[in-house]
Write a protein that holds these residues in place. Structure first.
Motif, PDB file in Angstrom:
ATOM      1  N   MET A 235      88.366  -1.402   8.444  1.00 60.64           N
ATOM      2  CA  MET A 235      87.584  -0.186   8.261  1.00 60.64           C
ATOM      3  C   MET A 235      86.301  -0.470   7.486  1.00 60.64           C
ATOM      4  O   MET A 235      85.248   0.112   7.769  1.00 60.64           O
ATOM      5  CB  MET A 235      88.417   0.890   7.551  1.00 60.64           C
ATOM      6  CG  MET A 235      89.528   1.459   8.397  1.00 60.64           C
ATOM      7  SD  MET A 235      90.217   3.009   7.735  1.00 60.64           S
ATOM      8  CE  MET A 235      90.773   2.497   6.109  1.00 60.64           C
ATOM      9  N   VAL A 236      86.379  -1.351   6.505  1.00 57.09           N
ATOM     10  CA  VAL A 236      85.168  -1.732   5.759  1.00 57.09           C
ATOM     11  C   VAL A 236      84.144  -2.350   6.696  1.00 57.09           C
ATOM     12  O   VAL A 236      82.942  -2.062   6.618  1.00 57.09           O
ATOM     13  CB  VAL A 236      85.531  -2.697   4.611  1.00 57.09           C
ATOM     14  CG1 VAL A 236      84.280  -3.296   3.995  1.00 57.09           C
ATOM     15  CG2 VAL A 236      86.339  -1.969   3.543  1.00 57.09           C
ATOM     16  N   ARG A 237      84.593  -3.178   7.615  1.00 60.05           N
ATOM     17  CA  ARG A 237      83.685  -3.777   8.600  1.00 60.05           C
ATOM     18  C   ARG A 237      83.130  -2.717   9.549  1.00 60.05           C
ATOM     19  O   ARG A 237      81.934  -2.729   9.876  1.00 60.05           O
ATOM     20  CB  ARG A 237      84.417  -4.863   9.388  1.00 60.05           C
ATOM     21  CG  ARG A 237      84.807  -6.080   8.553  1.00 60.05           C
ATOM     22  CD  ARG A 237      85.733  -7.006   9.344  1.00 60.05           C
ATOM     23  NE  ARG A 237      85.071  -7.551  10.520  1.00 60.05           N
ATOM     24  CZ  ARG A 237      85.714  -8.088  11.552  1.00 60.05           C
ATOM     25  NH1 ARG A 237      87.050  -8.122  11.559  1.00 60.05           N
ATOM     26  NH2 ARG A 237      85.043  -8.562  12.580  1.00 60.05           N
ATOM     27  N   LEU A 238      83.983  -1.792   9.980  1.00 64.56           N
ATOM     28  CA  LEU A 238      83.525  -0.743  10.894  1.00 64.56           C
ATOM     29  C   LEU A 238      82.499   0.154  10.212  1.00 64.56           C
ATOM     30  O   LEU A 238      81.574   0.669  10.869  1.00 64.56           O
ATOM     31  CB  LEU A 238      84.724   0.080  11.374  1.00 64.56           C
ATOM     32  CG  LEU A 238      84.446   1.166  12.416  1.00 64.56           C
ATOM     33  CD1 LEU A 238      83.833   0.560  13.682  1.00 64.56           C
ATOM     34  CD2 LEU A 238      85.716   1.928  12.755  1.00 64.56           C
ATOM     35  N   ALA A 239      82.644   0.357   8.912  1.00 65.90           N
ATOM     36  CA  ALA A 239      81.715   1.214   8.172  1.00 65.90           C
ATOM     37  C   ALA A 239      80.300   0.654   8.143  1.00 65.90           C
ATOM     38  O   ALA A 239      79.352   1.382   7.816  1.00 65.90           O
ATOM     39  CB  ALA A 239      82.223   1.413   6.742  1.00 65.90           C
ATOM     40  N   GLN A 240      80.123  -0.608   8.501  1.00 64.06           N
ATOM     41  CA  GLN A 240      78.781  -1.184   8.563  1.00 64.06           C
ATOM     42  C   GLN A 240      77.981  -0.658   9.746  1.00 64.06           C
ATOM     43  O   GLN A 240      76.753  -0.723   9.751  1.00 64.06           O
ATOM     44  CB  GLN A 240      78.886  -2.706   8.642  1.00 64.06           C
ATOM     45  CG  GLN A 240      79.515  -3.345   7.413  1.00 64.06           C
ATOM     46  CD  GLN A 240      79.756  -4.838   7.578  1.00 64.06           C
ATOM     47  OE1 GLN A 240      79.304  -5.446   8.563  1.00 64.06           O
ATOM     48  NE2 GLN A 240      80.457  -5.451   6.633  1.00 64.06           N
ATOM     49  N   SER A 241      78.697  -0.099  10.745  1.00 69.50           N
ATOM     50  CA  SER A 241      78.002   0.399  11.936  1.00 69.50           C
ATOM     51  C   SER A 241      78.333   1.852  12.264  1.00 69.50           C
ATOM     52  O   SER A 241      77.665   2.448  13.121  1.00 69.50           O
ATOM     53  CB  SER A 241      78.347  -0.483  13.141  1.00 69.50           C
ATOM     54  OG  SER A 241      79.751  -0.488  13.382  1.00 69.50           O
ATOM     55  N   GLN A 242      79.358   2.414  11.630  1.00 69.24           N
ATOM     56  CA  GLN A 242      79.740   3.802  11.902  1.00 69.24           C
ATOM     57  C   GLN A 242      79.959   4.550  10.596  1.00 69.24           C
ATOM     58  O   GLN A 242      80.266   3.954   9.562  1.00 69.24           O
ATOM     59  CB  GLN A 242      81.030   3.852  12.738  1.00 69.24           C
ATOM     60  CG  GLN A 242      80.886   3.308  14.136  1.00 69.24           C
ATOM     61  CD  GLN A 242      82.135   3.544  14.976  1.00 69.24           C
ATOM     62  OE1 GLN A 242      83.092   4.191  14.542  1.00 69.24           O
ATOM     63  NE2 GLN A 242      82.139   3.030  16.197  1.00 69.24           N
ATOM     64  N   SER A 243      79.820   5.875  10.679  1.00 71.81           N
ATOM     65  CA  SER A 243      79.993   6.713   9.495  1.00 71.81           C
ATOM     66  C   SER A 243      81.465   6.958   9.213  1.00 71.81           C
ATOM     67  O   SER A 243      82.283   7.071  10.138  1.00 71.81           O
ATOM     68  CB  SER A 243      79.296   8.059   9.695  1.00 71.81           C
ATOM     69  OG  SER A 243      77.908   7.877   9.874  1.00 71.81           O
ATOM     70  N   PHE A 244      81.787   7.049   7.935  1.00 72.35           N
ATOM     71  CA  PHE A 244      83.120   7.428   7.476  1.00 72.35           C
ATOM     72  C   PHE A 244      82.994   8.647   6.574  1.00 72.35           C
ATOM     73  O   PHE A 244      82.068   8.742   5.753  1.00 72.35           O
ATOM     74  CB  PHE A 244      83.785   6.287   6.695  1.00 72.35           C
ATOM     75  CG  PHE A 244      84.542   5.317   7.552  1.00 72.35           C
ATOM     76  CD1 PHE A 244      85.932   5.353   7.626  1.00 72.35           C
ATOM     77  CD2 PHE A 244      83.857   4.364   8.297  1.00 72.35           C
ATOM     78  CE1 PHE A 244      86.624   4.462   8.427  1.00 72.35           C
ATOM     79  CE2 PHE A 244      84.543   3.469   9.098  1.00 72.35           C
ATOM     80  CZ  PHE A 244      85.936   3.513   9.168  1.00 72.35           C
ATOM     81  N   TYR A 245      83.942   9.567   6.722  1.00 75.91           N
ATOM     82  CA  TYR A 245      83.978  10.778   5.916  1.00 75.91           C
ATOM     83  C   TYR A 245      85.383  10.927   5.338  1.00 75.91           C
ATOM     84  O   TYR A 245      86.349  10.359   5.854  1.00 75.91           O
ATOM     85  CB  TYR A 245      83.622  12.010   6.754  1.00 75.91           C
ATOM     86  CG  TYR A 245      82.287  11.887   7.456  1.00 75.91           C
ATOM     87  CD1 TYR A 245      81.111  12.256   6.827  1.00 75.91           C
ATOM     88  CD2 TYR A 245      82.210  11.365   8.755  1.00 75.91           C
ATOM     89  CE1 TYR A 245      79.878  12.134   7.459  1.00 75.91           C
ATOM     90  CE2 TYR A 245      80.998  11.231   9.399  1.00 75.91           C
ATOM     91  CZ  TYR A 245      79.833  11.610   8.757  1.00 75.91           C
ATOM     92  OH  TYR A 245      78.626  11.466   9.382  1.00 75.91           O
ATOM     93  N   ALA A 246      85.484  11.701   4.279  1.00 77.11           N
ATOM     94  CA  ALA A 246      86.779  11.932   3.639  1.00 77.11           C
ATOM     95  C   ALA A 246      87.067  13.425   3.592  1.00 77.11           C
ATOM     96  O   ALA A 246      86.163  14.227   3.317  1.00 77.11           O
ATOM     97  CB  ALA A 246      86.793  11.356   2.219  1.00 77.11           C
ATOM     98  N   GLN A 247      88.320  13.779   3.861  1.00 83.06           N
ATOM     99  CA  GLN A 247      88.777  15.160   3.798  1.00 83.06           C
ATOM    100  C   GLN A 247      89.818  15.285   2.695  1.00 83.06           C
ATOM    101  O   GLN A 247      90.946  14.800   2.855  1.00 83.06           O
ATOM    102  CB  GLN A 247      89.388  15.596   5.131  1.00 83.06           C
ATOM    103  CG  GLN A 247      90.080  16.960   5.099  1.00 83.06           C
ATOM    104  CD  GLN A 247      89.140  18.073   4.702  1.00 83.06           C
ATOM    105  OE1 GLN A 247      88.089  18.249   5.315  1.00 83.06           O
ATOM    106  NE2 GLN A 247      89.491  18.838   3.671  1.00 83.06           N
ATOM    107  N   PRO A 248      89.484  15.903   1.559  1.00 84.76           N
ATOM    108  CA  PRO A 248      90.502  16.134   0.519  1.00 84.76           C
ATOM    109  C   PRO A 248      91.587  17.067   1.049  1.00 84.76           C
ATOM    110  O   PRO A 248      91.290  18.119   1.629  1.00 84.76           O
ATOM    111  CB  PRO A 248      89.710  16.775  -0.618  1.00 84.76           C
ATOM    112  CG  PRO A 248      88.295  16.362  -0.381  1.00 84.76           C
ATOM    113  CD  PRO A 248      88.150  16.305   1.110  1.00 84.76           C
TER     114      PRO A 248
END
Length: 298
Positions: A235-248
């Protein structure tokens, strides 16, 4: 934006923390009150609009597949004895035909490898991932909230909860960026950071919506902690090219992979039921009084 139609539930773990019970019974089949742990994850997935669930299994897990199948002898017995309530309960829990797939992970190589095993069934679609040890409690299911944010943001979405700042070294922690809807942008993902180095106290609680590009990364991911293929690393690698969001998550997640969490979940779900809360609460009070008397006598 593609709809999230499929979910992966990895159930290949050995369950060593629950030995000797898990020597012959999958840990996912241990009951919280009267439903196995894995059933809670399946219910949560279907509540979130999932249409097809991919179980990643291992050896000695065939009972899970049998559980989600028809049991003609049991159904016949319930019909003959007039136990309509139990029969309706069983029918309501049964997935429709063709809504489940079972894939074998031949050897335990980590969560990332288990997810990678589902690549052919998931195909080129975003998918949900539910870790069955984590049981959602209170209000809407955690995955439903996570999918809601995904429908607004696209990309990848991780469900999170707060921990005590002093306990960040127990969890995978995310960095908190700009707010968006009911969630926020993820600026970092760090596995078990020391409190002084943690980017926040929001931890990943076992619910995800991920894009299919994660499979290619998992396919060549170097082994990480425990000599396993770690999902967080990919996921850390994917975050270099795609957005990540968090839902509490607005409810609470119980970690039924630990004995303490399993007991706590059993008590919480029992107290939430009208047919059990009175007797269970009285029993707990009696245990506390007995314990206090013993402590005083000692």
């Amino acid at each position: 934006m593609k709809k999230v139609r499929k979910a992966v539930i990895p159930v290949a773990g050995l369950g060593t923390r629950f030995l000797p019970a898990t020597k012959s019974m999958p840990k996912e089949m241990l009951p919280v009150v009267d439903k196995p742990v894995v059933q809670y994850a399946v219910d949560e997935a279907f509540e979130a609009g999932i249409e097809h669930i991919v179980f990643v299994t291992g050896r000695n897990k065939a009972v899970i597949e049998d559980y989600f199948d028809l049991h003609p002898e049991l159904i016949g017995t319930l019909e003959q004895t007039g136990k309509k309530a139990q029969l309706q309960s069983l029918e309501s829990l049964l997935p429709v035909a063709g809504a489940t797939s079972f894939i074998r992970q031949q050897s335990p190589q980590g969560l990332g490898h288990a997810v990678w095993c589902a690549r052919e069934v998931i195909g080129d679609e975003p998918f949900a991932l539910l870790l069955p040890d984590m049981v959602s409690f209170g209000g809407r299911g955690c995955l439903a909230e996570t999918v809601d944010l995904y429908q607004r943001t696209g990309g990848n979405v991780i469900a999170v909860e707060r921990c005590e700042p002093s306990e960040t070294s127990k969890y995978g922690i995310v960095g908190r960026g700009a707010e968006i809807g009911s969630g926020f942008e993820v600026t970092a993902m760090v596995e078990k950071p020391a409190p002084a180095n943690a980017p926040s106290n929001f931890y990943i609680n076992g619910r995800y919506v991920l894009q299919p590009e994660i499979f290619a990364l998992l396919g060549n991911q170097q082994r990480g902690a425990g000599n396993e293929i770690q999902l967080t690393d990919a996921m850390v690698r994917l975050a270099q090219s795609q957005s990540f969001y968090a839902q509490p998550f607005n409810g609470r997640m119980f970690d039924c992979g630990s004995k303490e969490g399993f007991i706590e979940a059993t008590i919480a779900f029992a107290l939430a039921r009208d047919d059990m809360k009175g007797p269970v609460f009285e029993m707990l009070q009696q245990f506390v009084r007995t314990h206090e008397r013993r402590e005083e006598a000692a």
